[in-house]
Scaffold this motif. Structure first.
Motif, PDB file in Angstrom:
ATOM      1  N   PHE A 262      -5.518  -2.760  -9.781  1.00 12.17           N
ATOM      2  CA  PHE A 262      -4.667  -1.724 -10.387  1.00 12.17           C
ATOM      3  C   PHE A 262      -5.135  -1.368 -11.794  1.00 12.17           C
ATOM      4  N   LYS A 263      -5.615  -2.336 -12.537  1.00  9.73           N
ATOM      5  CA  LYS A 263      -6.167  -2.050 -13.868  1.00  9.73           C
ATOM      6  C   LYS A 263      -7.402  -1.164 -13.751  1.00  9.73           C
ATOM      7  N   THR A 264      -8.262  -1.486 -12.806  1.00 11.06           N
ATOM      8  CA  THR A 264      -9.477  -0.692 -12.594  1.00 11.06           C
ATOM      9  C   THR A 264      -9.123   0.710 -12.122  1.00 11.06           C
ATOM     10  N   ALA A 265      -8.160   0.819 -11.231  1.00 11.65           N
ATOM     11  CA  ALA A 265      -7.749   2.131 -10.714  1.00 11.65           C
ATOM     12  C   ALA A 265      -7.226   3.022 -11.838  1.00 11.65           C
ATOM     13  N   LEU A 266      -6.446   2.464 -12.748  1.00 15.20           N
ATOM     14  CA  LEU A 266      -5.945   3.245 -13.887  1.00 15.20           C
ATOM     15  C   LEU A 266      -7.097   3.730 -14.751  1.00 15.20           C
ATOM     16  N   ARG A 267      -8.058   2.856 -14.985  1.00 18.98           N
ATOM     17  CA  ARG A 267      -9.191   3.188 -15.848  1.00 18.98           C
ATOM     18  C   ARG A 267     -10.128   4.208 -15.200  1.00 18.98           C
ATOM     19  N   THR A 268     -10.267   4.162 -13.876  1.00 17.35           N
ATOM     20  CA  THR A 268     -11.252   5.001 -13.180  1.00 17.35           C
ATOM     21  C   THR A 268     -10.630   6.168 -12.422  1.00 17.35           C
ATOM     22  N   HIS A 269      -9.303   6.309 -12.496  1.00 17.37           N
ATOM     23  CA  HIS A 269      -8.594   7.426 -11.852  1.00 17.37           C
ATOM     24  C   HIS A 269      -8.780   7.427 -10.334  1.00 17.37           C
ATOM     25  N   ARG A 270      -8.732   6.241  -9.757  1.00 15.04           N
ATOM     26  CA  ARG A 270      -8.817   6.113  -8.305  1.00 15.04           C
ATOM     27  C   ARG A 270      -7.515   5.518  -7.775  1.00 15.04           C
ATOM     28  N   LYS A 271      -7.394   5.481  -6.484  1.00 13.95           N
ATOM     29  CA  LYS A 271      -6.259   4.832  -5.833  1.00 13.95           C
ATOM     30  C   LYS A 271      -6.666   3.407  -5.472  1.00 13.95           C
ATOM     31  N   VAL A 272      -5.680   2.623  -5.057  1.00 19.79           N
ATOM     32  CA  VAL A 272      -5.926   1.252  -4.634  1.00 19.79           C
ATOM     33  C   VAL A 272      -5.696   1.168  -3.135  1.00 19.79           C
ATOM     34  N   LEU A 273      -6.635   0.549  -2.433  1.00 17.38           N
ATOM     35  CA  LEU A 273      -6.507   0.309  -1.003  1.00 17.38           C
ATOM     36  C   LEU A 273      -6.500  -1.194  -0.796  1.00 17.38           C
ATOM     37  N   LEU A 274      -5.356  -1.705  -0.334  1.00 19.54           N
ATOM     38  CA  LEU A 274      -5.251  -3.126  -0.008  1.00 19.54           C
ATOM     39  C   LEU A 274      -5.384  -3.273   1.500  1.00 19.54           C
ATOM     40  N   ASP A 275      -6.347  -4.070   1.922  1.00 21.96           N
ATOM     41  CA  ASP A 275      -6.640  -4.320   3.331  1.00 21.96           C
ATOM     42  C   ASP A 275      -6.236  -5.756   3.628  1.00 21.96           C
ATOM     43  N   PHE A 276      -5.041  -5.910   4.211  1.00 21.43           N
ATOM     44  CA  PHE A 276      -4.530  -7.237   4.550  1.00 21.43           C
ATOM     45  C   PHE A 276      -5.090  -7.645   5.907  1.00 21.43           C
ATOM     46  N   GLY A 277      -5.734  -8.791   5.974  1.00 25.04           N
ATOM     47  CA  GLY A 277      -6.297  -9.244   7.237  1.00 25.04           C
ATOM     48  C   GLY A 277      -6.798 -10.667   7.144  1.00 25.04           C
ATOM     49  N   GLY A 278      -7.526 -11.059   8.179  1.00 21.85           N
ATOM     50  CA  GLY A 278      -8.085 -12.403   8.237  1.00 21.85           C
ATOM     51  C   GLY A 278      -9.425 -12.386   8.947  1.00 21.85           C
ATOM     52  N   ASN A 279     -10.244 -13.356   8.628  1.00 17.92           N
ATOM     53  CA  ASN A 279     -11.585 -13.431   9.212  1.00 17.92           C
ATOM     54  C   ASN A 279     -11.570 -13.797  10.694  1.00 17.92           C
ATOM     55  N   TRP A 280     -10.462 -14.222  11.230  1.00 18.48           N
ATOM     56  CA  TRP A 280     -10.303 -14.548  12.643  1.00 18.48           C
ATOM     57  C   TRP A 280      -9.938 -13.326  13.477  1.00 18.48           C
ATOM     58  N   CYS A 281      -9.589 -12.232  12.841  1.00 18.90           N
ATOM     59  CA  CYS A 281      -8.981 -11.066  13.484  1.00 18.90           C
ATOM     60  C   CYS A 281     -10.041 -10.039  13.900  1.00 18.90           C
ATOM     61  N   PRO A 282     -10.216  -9.782  15.207  1.00 20.22           N
ATOM     62  CA  PRO A 282     -11.225  -8.807  15.645  1.00 20.22           C
ATOM     63  C   PRO A 282     -10.961  -7.388  15.144  1.00 20.22           C
ATOM     64  N   ASP A 283      -9.698  -6.978  15.064  1.00 24.49           N
ATOM     65  CA  ASP A 283      -9.390  -5.638  14.560  1.00 24.49           C
ATOM     66  C   ASP A 283      -9.744  -5.517  13.077  1.00 24.49           C
ATOM     67  N   CYS A 284      -9.513  -6.594  12.323  1.00 23.73           N
ATOM     68  CA  CYS A 284      -9.846  -6.602  10.895  1.00 23.73           C
ATOM     69  C   CYS A 284     -11.358  -6.493  10.697  1.00 23.73           C
ATOM     70  N   LEU A 285     -12.108  -7.203  11.495  1.00 26.76           N
ATOM     71  CA  LEU A 285     -13.561  -7.175  11.370  1.00 26.76           C
ATOM     72  C   LEU A 285     -14.130  -5.840  11.832  1.00 26.76           C
ATOM     73  N   LYS A 286     -13.485  -5.204  12.803  1.00 23.84           N
ATOM     74  CA  LYS A 286     -13.893  -3.849  13.231  1.00 23.84           C
ATOM     75  C   LYS A 286     -13.642  -2.867  12.089  1.00 23.84           C
ATOM     76  N   LEU A 287     -12.472  -2.941  11.461  1.00 16.66           N
ATOM     77  CA  LEU A 287     -12.164  -2.071  10.335  1.00 16.66           C
ATOM     78  C   LEU A 287     -13.177  -2.284   9.210  1.00 16.66           C
ATOM     79  N   ALA A 288     -13.489  -3.528   8.918  1.00 13.35           N
ATOM     80  CA  ALA A 288     -14.473  -3.830   7.875  1.00 13.35           C
ATOM     81  C   ALA A 288     -15.841  -3.277   8.252  1.00 13.35           C
ATOM     82  N   GLY A 289     -16.171  -3.282   9.534  1.00 14.77           N
ATOM     83  CA  GLY A 289     -17.425  -2.686   9.987  1.00 14.77           C
ATOM     84  C   GLY A 289     -17.463  -1.194   9.733  1.00 14.77           C
ATOM     85  N   VAL A 290     -16.340  -0.518   9.929  1.00 20.84           N
ATOM     86  CA  VAL A 290     -16.249   0.913   9.609  1.00 20.84           C
ATOM     87  C   VAL A 290     -16.445   1.100   8.104  1.00 20.84           C
ATOM     88  N   PHE A 291     -15.800   0.249   7.305  1.00 19.24           N
ATOM     89  CA  PHE A 291     -15.927   0.338   5.851  1.00 19.24           C
ATOM     90  C   PHE A 291     -17.367   0.105   5.382  1.00 19.24           C
TER      91      PHE A 291
END
Length: 183
Positions: free
Chosen positions: A71-100
């Motif tokens: 949030f400090k960085t977002a204020l300084r750089t005029h960006r939004k914050v994206l929080l990606d809640f997940g776990g390394n055991w989760c196939p959907d999380c790892l698929k999303l990270a692959g897209v990222f």
């Protein structure tokens, strides 16, 4: 009057020279990340394979500090914050990270967001971070997008990516872009 006009061309030439020198220094005059809105929303080829990422979520103990810093960085750089809640055991999380991880997507994300992967372990850690914004995590990945001032922009769809494996990479990007257009 003549004397003033004679000084300005010399001053202008000197200033132009200083600008050239300053911008030739590595890193000078260049932001660490592109300004928001400068990178277009990626358009992915449907045939492009997405490789699920490996071990994306850092130690769960780091989450609170990383979110605060985001949030400090977002204020300084005029960006939004994206929080990606997940776990390394989760196939959907790892698929999303692959897209990222797709280069054009990563560039767009870096321009628009400060991204924080928040490790929830087996959906039993760091849930208080989402709860602070009125979101209960039932499934992962859960993605929350905020303004730099902490306003949650996608409370209505926070759990939409819980079945990321069933979504095309482009539909994931389009969903994030639609949330990003909110203010």
């Amino acid at each position: 009057m003549t004397q003033r006009t004679a000084l300005f061309p010399r001053f202008g030439a000197l200033l132009a020279g200083l600008v050239v020198v300053a911008t030739s220094i590595p890193g000078a005059g260049h932001a660490a990340e592109p300004p928001p809105g400068s990178v277009p929303v990626p358009q992915l080829d449907a045939s492009q394979p997405i490789t699920p990422a490996q071990h994306v979520y850092p130690d769960a103990a780091l989450a609170h500090t990383q979110v605060t810093e985001a949030f400090k960085t977002a204020l300084r750089t005029h960006r939004k914050v994206l929080l990606d809640f997940g776990g390394n055991w989760c196939p959907d999380c790892l698929k999303l990270a692959g897209v990222f991880d797709v280069p054009s997507v990563a560039q767009w994300l870096d321009a628009e967001f400060v991204v924080v992967p928040v490790n929830v372990e087996r959906i039993n850690q760091n849930l208080d971070i989402a709860k602070r914004y009125g979101v209960t995590i039932h499934e992962v990945p859960t993605v929350l997008i905020f303004t730099a001032n902490g306003k949650l922009l996608n409370a209505d769809g926070a759990n939409t990516l819980g079945n990321a494996r069933a979504m095309s990479a482009q539909s994931v990007i389009d969903l994030l872009a639609s949330w990003n257009r909110r203010s």
